[in-house]
Design a protein around this motif. Structure first.
Motif, short mmCIF file in Angstrom:
data_model
loop_
_atom_site.label_atom_id
_atom_site.label_comp_id
_atom_site.label_asym_id
_atom_site.label_seq_id
_atom_site.Cartn_x
_atom_site.Cartn_y
_atom_site.Cartn_z
N GLY A 1 -9.89 5.47 -0.82
CA GLY A 1 -8.64 5.30 -0.91
C GLY A 1 -7.85 4.38 -1.81
N LEU A 2 -6.60 4.28 -1.90
CA LEU A 2 -5.93 3.22 -2.72
C LEU A 2 -4.67 2.94 -2.04
N CYS A 3 -4.41 1.76 -2.10
CA CYS A 3 -3.18 1.01 -1.47
C CYS A 3 -2.45 0.32 -2.49
N VAL A 4 -1.25 0.84 -2.81
CA VAL A 4 -0.41 0.46 -3.71
C VAL A 4 0.98 -0.15 -3.28
N GLY A 5 1.46 -1.40 -3.94
CA GLY A 5 2.55 -2.03 -3.35
C GLY A 5 2.83 -3.51 -4.22
N ALA A 6 4.17 -3.52 -4.12
CA ALA A 6 4.37 -4.94 -4.88
C ALA A 6 4.01 -5.96 -4.01
#
Length: 465
Positions: free
Chosen positions: A412-417
């Protein structure tokens, strides 16, 4: 974070009523003179001339004495004095000046009072409807979500800055327009009423519930900025139990996901007003829907908007002009994210809702008991772990089993600023995995390349279940 709506804070007093301006003074009527009084100076003049003629034509030396010349000269002086006094009439001019000065002083006092009223009105309206760019400062304060459907300002939203009538209207006195009134004071009172009848730079408001739809004509970019300011006002002053916000799937409105007001699809949601944004390439429209037991108003409102001017049509015969309120995406996002942490607690909120969705409630456990939690599945499956709550109140489970085991996959990949919540999500996932699986069934390797702050306290030496 729980938020309990408290009684509203009283706004600054808004002066009201009407002020009747006194009428200007009339010009005093001069006192008419007796005709005989007008002839008296002429008779004295004839007598003086006659005496001088007698003196000059008389041949006697005794009559030529200079002393005798004193009497005709004195009579002539008296005649001239009488003529001058009669020409100036009575003391009318002085009386006019005194009345004029007194009335102008009165107008100055009325002007000072009107200026004070205008300042108080401006302060009161700006407190009730603050600048949209400063709305984020009200998040978590007593004023957040203060308006309810029973309040007169429910869904009354500021749209810009413009002119409004003075709250204590100045009523013009009766002016008959005849020569009996002093033109100087008449012009002064009319100029005062014209200048003080309106207050500049005050919020212009719009009652949204009067309309079923609001259409924006103009640059779409400006229209979006205007609607961002409008939605942020609705979200700050109205609770999610009264207002819901929705928009068509569009990148311009992705920031709405932070608002608690976007969760409007619960089956047990109480009746509320729904503000729906329809964003098209050529135009932007706002629709106001309601699920309350009220008669919906089908009137449509049209706004013509530019960066410098907002013209409101459909509120009577006159157009309303204002300088529109605009917010950038960054400003709207900052305001929405300040609201995202709060949940409204009301008298109808259940005990489960009052307890909130902390990690223990999310996992559905009252206490950490490894003997109960670490129960082997027997088939080698990884137990799905809750990571949050969906819009409808159900738990969101993450299943990292392979697709062959009907899972979502082990990768999985978790993306966020920065600050978006990535670390909180990963800690929730890791802690849920640890609580649901024994160490002989699941091992975790926790790596953080940003200083190790994400998994502080979760190493093998410090973590004990």
């Amino acid at each position: 974070m729980e938020f309990v709506r408290q009684p509203r804070v009283s706004p600054p007093l808004l002066p009201a009523g009407a002020v009747l301006v006194e009428a200007p003074p009339r010009i005093p009527t001069p006192t008419p003179l007796n005709p005989l009084a007008r002839l008296l100076p002429l008779a004295m003049l004839v007598a003086a001339v006659g005496m001088m003629a007698v003196y000059l034509t008389s041949g006697g030396q005794s009559m030529r004495n200079p002393m005798y010349m004193f009497f005709p000269v004195m009579m002539l002086t008296s005649v001239l004095g009488s003529l001058v006094y009669g020409a100036r009439g009575t003391n009318t001019t002085a009386e006019i000046n005194r009345g004029r000065q007194k009335y102008l002083d009165y107008l100055d006092s009325v002007d000072r009072e009107a200026q004070g009223t205008a300042d108080a009105q401006r302060e009161s309206l700006r407190w009730r409807h603050p600048e949209p760019a400063a709305l984020w400062t009200l998040a978590g304060s007593r004023r957040m979500w203060e308006r309810t459907p029973n309040d007169p300002d429910h869904c009354v939203i500021r749209v810009g800055i413009g002119e409004q009538p003075l709250s204590t209207a100045l009523t013009e006195p009766e002016l008959d327009g005849t020569d009996e009134q002093d033109p100087v004071t008449v012009d002064a009172v009319r100029r005062l009423i014209r200048c003080r009848s309106v207050v500049a730079d005050v919020p212009i408001t719009l009652a949204l519930r009067r309309f079923s739809a609001i259409t924006l004509d103009g640059d779409v970019r400006v229209a979006r900025a205007f609607l961002r300011a409008l939605v942020c006002q609705l979200a700050v002053f109205h609770g999610p139990d009264d207002i819901a916000v929705a928009a068509d799937p569009c990148g311009e409105w992705d920031w709405l996901k932070w608002l608690p007001h976007q969760r409007h699809s619960h089956a047990d949601t109480p009746p509320r007003d729904i503000v729906r944004i329809l964003d098209h390439a050529e135009a932007v429209e706002l629709r106001i829907e309601t699920s309350r037991d009220v008669v919906a108003n089908g009137e449509r409102l049209q706004l013509r908007i530019t960066e410098e001017a907002l013209v409101v049509h459909g509120q009577g015969d006159e157009e309303v002009h204002a300088r529109p309120d605009l917010l950038t995406v960054a400003q709207a996002t900052a305001c929405a994210r300040r609201l995202a942490r709060y949940r409204l607690i009301t008298a109808t909120t259940s005990d489960a809702e009052r307890r909130g969705i902390d990690w223990m409630n999310l996992m559905g456990i009252g206490e950490i008991d490894p003997e109960k939690l670490w129960q082997a599945t027997g088939d080698g499956r990884i137990v799905p772990v809750p990571i949050g709550v969906a819009d409808n109140g159900t738990r969101v489970l993450l299943d990292i089993n392979e697709a062959a085991r009907n899972g979502m996959g082990p990768h999985g990949l978790c993306v966020g600023a920065t600050g978006s919540g990535k670390s909180e999500l990963l800690r929730t996932l890791a802690l849920g995995m640890i609580a649901a699986h024994p160490p002989d069934a699941l091992n975790l390797i926790l790596v953080d390349f940003k200083g190790g702050a994400t998994f502080v306290g979760m190493n093998c030496q410090e973590l004990r279940l």
